[in-house]
Design an enzyme around this catalytic site. Structure first.
Site, PDB file in Angstrom:
ATOM      1  N   GLN A  47      -3.737   0.879   2.526  1.00  0.00           N
ATOM      2  CA  GLN A  47      -3.255   0.348   1.249  1.00  0.00           C
ATOM      3  C   GLN A  47      -1.883   0.934   0.937  1.00  0.00           C
ATOM      4  OE1 GLN A  47      -5.804  -1.315  -0.954  1.00  0.00           O
ATOM      5  NE2 GLN A  47      -4.116  -2.016  -2.186  1.00  0.00           N
ATOM      6  N   PHE A  48      -0.816   0.337   1.497  1.00  0.00           N
ATOM      7  CA  PHE A  48       0.530   0.869   1.276  1.00  0.00           C
ATOM      8  C   PHE A  48       0.920   0.803  -0.189  1.00  0.00           C
ATOM      9  CE2 PHE A  48       1.652  -3.587   1.594  1.00  0.00           C
ATOM     10  CZ  PHE A  48       2.754  -3.718   0.756  1.00  0.00           C
ATOM     11  N   THR A  49       0.314  -0.084  -0.963  1.00  0.00           N
ATOM     12  CA  THR A  49       0.688  -0.231  -2.368  1.00  0.00           C
ATOM     13  C   THR A  49       0.326   0.991  -3.212  1.00  0.00           C
ATOM     14  OG1 THR A  49      -1.362  -1.407  -2.870  1.00  0.00           O
ATOM     15  CG2 THR A  49       0.552  -2.749  -2.298  1.00  0.00           C
TER      16      THR A  49
END
Length: 140
Positions: free
Chosen positions: A73-75
């Site tokens: 989950q890069f966000t």
């Protein structure tokens, strides 16, 4: 490295109509990687996630053998302090993050964990039923 850890009665990841990862009665782990994460960071985060006492009776996944579903989950490293459009500068690029997520999963498995995963660089539908609700953010 940053992780959002949730206790779930069930969780799954679907890609293109196919369920690629699914657990029951365990932990959903949304995992973000930043630029300065190392193998030492991976090992520490894997230990913390597997041993955090977030389950019923102040027990951990390692105590009860609960499965984990790990989803990149890069966000989690998004920054929206200025304006309405977040920047992703603190997130590691995919070519750096993917091996770190793979190493994190391997570190969990080396500790004896049962681990399912999402699929990197795909559009994933993540479904979960949070228990408690119990949610914890771990930041290294």
């Amino acid at each position: 490295m940053r992780a959002v850890v949730q206790t779930v009665s069930r969780a799954s990841v679907t890609v293109d109509g196919e369920v690629v990862g699914e657990i029951k009665d365990g932990l959903l782990v949304l995992l973000g990687v930043t630029h300065d994460d190392t193998q030492a960071t991976v090992e520490t985060m894997a230990r913390k996630v597997y041993e955090v006492r977030l389950l019923d009776g102040e027990r951990s996944a390692s105590d009860v053998g609960a499965p984990l579903l790990v989803v990149s989950q890069f966000t989690l490293y998004g920054d929206a302090r200025k304006g309405r459009r977040p920047t992703w500068q603190a997130a590691a690029p995919a070519e750096v993050a993917e091996p770190m997520v793979t190493a994190f999963v391997a570190a969990l498995r080396a500790r004896g964990a049962t681990v399912e995963t999402g699929r990197f660089r795909t559009h994933m539908l993540v479904e979960s039923v949070n228990v408690g609700p119990n949610t914890l953010i771990l930041d290294l």
